[in-house]
Scaffold this motif. Structure first.
Motif, PDB file in Angstrom:
ATOM      1  N   ASN A   1      67.077   1.070 -24.935  1.00  0.00           N
ATOM      2  CA  ASN A   1      66.761   2.229 -25.767  1.00  0.00           C
ATOM      3  C   ASN A   1      66.810   3.461 -24.861  1.00  0.00           C
ATOM      4  OD1 ASN A   1      65.825   4.125 -27.533  1.00  0.00           O
ATOM      5  ND2 ASN A   1      63.891   3.096 -28.006  1.00  0.00           N
TER       6      ASN A   1
ATOM      7  N   VAL B   1      70.183   3.054 -29.252  1.00  0.00           N
ATOM      8  CA  VAL B   1      69.995   1.646 -28.911  1.00  0.00           C
ATOM      9  C   VAL B   1      71.352   1.047 -28.560  1.00  0.00           C
ATOM     10  CG1 VAL B   1      69.313  -0.619 -29.770  1.00  0.00           C
ATOM     11  CG2 VAL B   1      67.922   1.387 -30.296  1.00  0.00           C
TER      12      VAL B   1
ATOM     13  N   ASP C   1      74.452   0.610 -30.902  1.00  0.00           N
ATOM     14  CA  ASP C   1      74.120   0.022 -32.198  1.00  0.00           C
ATOM     15  C   ASP C   1      73.640   1.147 -33.116  1.00  0.00           C
ATOM     16  OD1 ASP C   1      73.218  -1.293 -34.407  1.00  0.00           O
ATOM     17  OD2 ASP C   1      71.961  -2.722 -33.332  1.00  0.00           O
TER      18      ASP C   1
ATOM     19  N   THR D   1      72.827   1.223 -36.175  1.00  0.00           N
ATOM     20  CA  THR D   1      71.787   0.858 -37.139  1.00  0.00           C
ATOM     21  C   THR D   1      70.387   1.044 -36.571  1.00  0.00           C
ATOM     22  OG1 THR D   1      71.746  -1.475 -36.478  1.00  0.00           O
ATOM     23  CG2 THR D   1      73.338  -0.835 -38.166  1.00  0.00           C
ATOM     24  N   LYS D   2      70.288   1.095 -35.247  1.00  0.00           N
ATOM     25  CA  LYS D   2      68.991   1.264 -34.602  1.00  0.00           C
ATOM     26  C   LYS D   2      68.893   2.572 -33.831  1.00  0.00           C
ATOM     27  CE  LYS D   2      68.287  -3.733 -34.057  1.00  0.00           C
ATOM     28  NZ  LYS D   2      68.081  -4.846 -33.091  1.00  0.00           N
TER      29      LYS D   2
ATOM     30  N   ASN E   1      61.363   2.155 -35.431  1.00  0.00           N
ATOM     31  CA  ASN E   1      61.322   1.958 -33.986  1.00  0.00           C
ATOM     32  C   ASN E   1      60.875   0.531 -33.684  1.00  0.00           C
ATOM     33  OD1 ASN E   1      61.804   4.792 -32.902  1.00  0.00           O
ATOM     34  ND2 ASN E   1      60.116   5.143 -34.326  1.00  0.00           N
ATOM     35  N   TYR E   2      61.601  -0.108 -32.798  1.00  0.00           N
ATOM     36  CA  TYR E   2      61.364  -1.519 -32.482  1.00  0.00           C
ATOM     37  C   TYR E   2      60.152  -1.674 -31.569  1.00  0.00           C
ATOM     38  CZ  TYR E   2      62.362  -6.161 -30.490  1.00  0.00           C
ATOM     39  OH  TYR E   2      62.291  -7.463 -30.072  1.00  0.00           O
TER      40      TYR E   2
ATOM     41  N   PHE F   1      57.446  -3.113 -36.311  1.00  0.00           N
ATOM     42  CA  PHE F   1      58.149  -1.847 -36.155  1.00  0.00           C
ATOM     43  C   PHE F   1      57.185  -0.702 -36.470  1.00  0.00           C
ATOM     44  CE2 PHE F   1      61.411  -4.945 -36.901  1.00  0.00           C
ATOM     45  CZ  PHE F   1      62.511  -4.521 -36.175  1.00  0.00           C
TER      46      PHE F   1
END
Length: 794
Positions: A406, A448, A459, A461-462, A561-562, A568
């Motif tokens: 990240n 990400v 990525d 999507t993130k 957010n992971y 999340f």
């Protein structure tokens, strides 16, 4: 040379039967004698007519006095008792020249070394003043530690401050917002030695001149050095628990003629270790899904701070100044977690490296016109801060391993303009007005990158690019009025216009999202104070204020957010500020007792909820509803004897909260309390000791219950090096009881328990030393014959 400064006034006129008497008292260091006891005695029978305590500027006033002869008796801790010559009062209101008090021990007037002590707590009409020098061992503490030991204040592990049980407290430094998050503010306050602090101003219902943001305000007022020549202090604080923390500071001040230069350097090393355990049970029909998590997180940061500033006396009535503050930190952190889901193990780690930079520049001026009590001030403030870095995540389950980075960049720019004007319109009435304009630009760029083969691939999507702009325009009016010698009031009205724009940029995986909010609010304030007897030993006060709690910038960011594979966090662009009405009725006396009834009404309360989406939980802020709390706020501060000073504060409230949780109506009713106990002991030959304890009962918001906790601090200190140095040994949280728990019961078929324990059990050693010129030289008598008359009308 005589051992007292004689004050002789002979004024007679033929006029009306009543008048006013004003004055100002300073100690032998030319500092305001805050909280000095002033008694007015009538002649010839020596009958006490009235008594007051001086305010934060060392000033006092007697009103509606009969014509006749009087004298003053003044007592102040650390100074000789003072009795004035006869004051002949006619119809003309009289302003006395400044009264200087002598130290308890006879010293030559040419050079006086400062050894005076102010009272710890002084209650004023619209705030409570905490004099930092009155705290035992203050010379070896940081500003953060001063807050933690202040009556009625509670500071949690993340730097969030509560005042009399109210959260979302706005922390100011010299009346200016810091615009720092909780953890960043903690790092700054730990690098700020308490020797640089003059006082804390605690405001449950701040006057209209202050920002309406926050449920209450804590204003940290820094010292203004009036000593000529070069002065300074050096301090170091070292502590160990699971981690080692070190804070080292050098501060210098040089005053010559009209120019005052000051600066400081700080070298902090901060570190922490937090162990978090949680269990979660999800029930579907008759099937339970069990989730257990253990997470051990460590962090350490190294950095430096530089503070530079000047004050220039352009004229007798005008001062211009400026400050520059630079802060740079490098932070490394990491965590190791293990999850057990239905007896299936999941493992993971994350490692992060970040750089934090902060630049703050300020220009200000203060002008005091010839009319006594008038003042015009203004400042412009520019702040630029941000962090950038990368965090690496790895998680494993069975033969499946996931690795990703990240990468983020979060810059922010803040620009504010402010001006205030105060002018007495009569002997009993003062008018204030002011305006402020503020602009904020904040960005959050987080990408990400998933690891594929030996490369990291973006990525979308993130990934998340979020931009936030805010503009707040404010103006206020305020009126202070003294009805009679026992009664005063203050009322104000502040208007704030808020404009917000947020933009989540689109990418190939998301369409993005834009939102805006525009609203204008009025925030009235009212203060009333009444002395219950003629000498001011007992008083009753009432205050009311309307406040606003605005969400933080990141609380608007809607992106996920992971945290781990099943947890999340997310913001909420629909989040609105909530509004608070504060009311308090308080009784106090000069024996250190203060007892009040407080009631708060809140509309649009916001808080975080864990929303279940399948097997995943998302922690997200919502406007939950409305509610009120009603209870008791009390404080007892007393110098028992020359060895022992005690302070005990208690806040107990009954809460009633109503709202909607995930479409369901919910009501929470509960009772909670806070107790703060501080004991200070002063022994001979420079030895001192202090004991602090905080107890907090549980809190509850709908299905979420935050558990009770307590903490203890013990310190022993000794003055050394001819009282210029101090050394202190401290033990913090020896019982390891300062931890947090959360329990969520039967929400969306889920029961959850979470416990978090940080590195709070510590032992430390602090040292400080002050140097340079510490003597105040009396002004030579070179004024002309009209100087005394000029002072009377200033």
């Amino acid at each position: 040379m005589k051992n007292c400064i004689l004050l002789f006034l002979f004024i007679t006129t033929t006029a009306w039967a009543q008048s006013n008497l004003k004055g100002e008292i300073k100690d032998h260091h030319n500092e305001a004698a805050v909280g000095a006891n002033v008694l007015l005695i009538a002649l010839p029978d020596s009958q006490q007519v009235a008594g007051v305590a001086t305010n934060a500027q060392g000033k006092f006033e007697f009103t509606s006095l009969k014509r006749g002869n009087y004298f003053l008796k003044i007592s102040y801790l650390g100074s000789k008792k003072y009795q004035s010559p006869t004051i002949r009062l006619s119809a003309t209101s009289l302003v006395l020249p400044t009264i200087f008090l002598l130290p308890e021990k006879a010293q030559q007037l040419a050079e006086v070394v400062v050894k005076t002590t102010r009272p710890l707590v002084v209650q004023e009409e619209d705030k409570t003043v905490i004099n930092v020098e009155a705290m035992n061992g203050a010379a070896t503490l940081s500003a953060q530690e001063v807050l933690e030991r202040t009556p009625s204040l509670v500071v949690d592990q993340n730097g969030n401050v509560q005042l009399n049980g109210r959260s979302n407290v706005l922390v100011l430094i010299d009346g200016r917002p810091t615009y720092m998050s909780g953890t960043d503010l903690v790092a700054y306050l730990k690098s700020l030695p308490a020797q640089m602090l003059d006082k804390l101003e605690l405001m449950d219902s701040p006057p209209a001149k202050y920002d309406a943001t926050g449920s209450a305000i804590v204003n940290i007022v820094l010292k203004k050095n009036r000593l000529y020549g070069l002065t300074g202090n050096i301090s170091t604080s070292q502590s160990v628990g699971h981690t080692w923390r070190s804070y080292n500071n050098l501060n210098l001040n040089y005053r010559q003629g009209k120019l005052n230069l000051f600066g400081g350097v700080g070298l902090p090393r901060d570190a922490n270790r937090t162990v978090t355990t949680s269990t979660r049970t999800i029930t579907e029909n008759t099937t339970n899904q069990e989730y257990t998590s253990n997470n051990t997180a460590t962090s350490e940061s190294f950095g430096g701070t530089i503070r530079l500033g000047f004050d220039y006396d352009k004229s007798k009535n005008t001062v211009i100044g400026g400050q520059l503050f630079l802060q740079k930190n490098q932070r490394n952190d990491g965590a190791v977690f293990s999850n057990l889901i239905n007896n299936e193990p999941y493992y993971g780690t994350n490692r992060g490296q970040f750089d934090w930079n902060n630049l703050n520049a300020n220009l200000n001026f203060t002008h005091k016109p010839q009319k006594q009590g008038s003042e015009w001030s203004g400042d412009v403030n520019y702040q630029q801060y941000g962090s950038n870095g990368v965090r690496n995540f790895q998680s494993s389950h069975a033969n499946n391993t996931q690795i990703f980075n990240n990468v983020f960049f979060t810059p922010a720019t803040i620009l504010t303009f402010k001006t205030d004007y105060r002018r007495p319109v009569s002997k009993t009435t003062t008018f204030e007005m002011g305006a402020k304009i503020g602009f904020v630009k904040n960005a959050n760029e987080a990408d990400v990158e998933n690891k594929k083969d030996q490369n990291f691939v973006l990525d979308p999507t993130k990934s998340n690019h979020f931009f936030y702009n805010e503009n707040i325009n404010a103006a206020y009016l305020n009126l202070r009025h003294t009805l009679n010698k026992r009664t005063s009031l203050q009322m104000g009205l502040r208007a704030e216009n808020t404009n917000i724009e947020g933009n989540l940029l689109p990418n190939i995986a998301t369409t993005g999202e834009q939102f805006s909010q525009h609203f204008t609010n009025l925030f009235p304030t009212f203060f009333f104070r009444r002395a219950l007897d003629s000498v001011g030993k007992h008083s009753l006060s009432f205050n009311y204020g309307r406040r606003i709690n605005r969400p933080s910038y990141q609380q608007f960011n809607p992106f996920l957010n992971y945290v781990d594979d099943y947890t999340f966090t997310s913001g909420n662009p629909a989040l609105k500020p909530f509004y608070l009405h504060n009311l308090q009725l308080r009784y106090q006396n000069n024996n250190g007792i203060s007892v009040g009834l407080a009631m708060d009404f809140a509309d649009g309360l916001n808080g975080d909820l864990n929303i279940r989406e399948g097997d995943v939980f998302v922690r997200k802020p919502f406007n939950l509803g409305k509610g009120y709390r009603f209870g008791i706020v009390s404080n007892y501060n007393k110098k028992i004897n020359k060895y022992w000073t005690t302070n005990v504060s208690f806040q107990g409230f009954r809460f009633n909260i109503q709202g909607t949780v995930n479409g369901d109506e919910a009501i929470t009713r509960y009772v909670s309390f806070r107790i703060n106990v501080g004991q200070q002991f002063s022994f001979g030959k420079g030895w001192s000791a202090d004991l602090y304890a905080n107890i907090a009962a549980r809190d509850q918001v709908f299905t979420m219950t935050m558990g009770s906790f307590y903490s203890i601090y013990v310190g022993v200190g000794k003055k050394i090096l001819k009282d210029k140095g101090s050394i202190r040994l401290m033990i913090d949280d020896p019982t390891f009881a300062n931890y947090r728990t959360e329990t969520m019961t039967n929400y969306q078929n889920t029961t959850q328990y979470r416990q978090s324990q940080s590195d709070t059990r510590r032992i430390g050693l602090n040292f400080s030393y002050r140097f340079g010129n510490e003597k105040y030289t009396r002004r030579r008598q070179t004024e002309d014959a009209a100087e005394e008359e000029r002072r009377r009308v200033q």
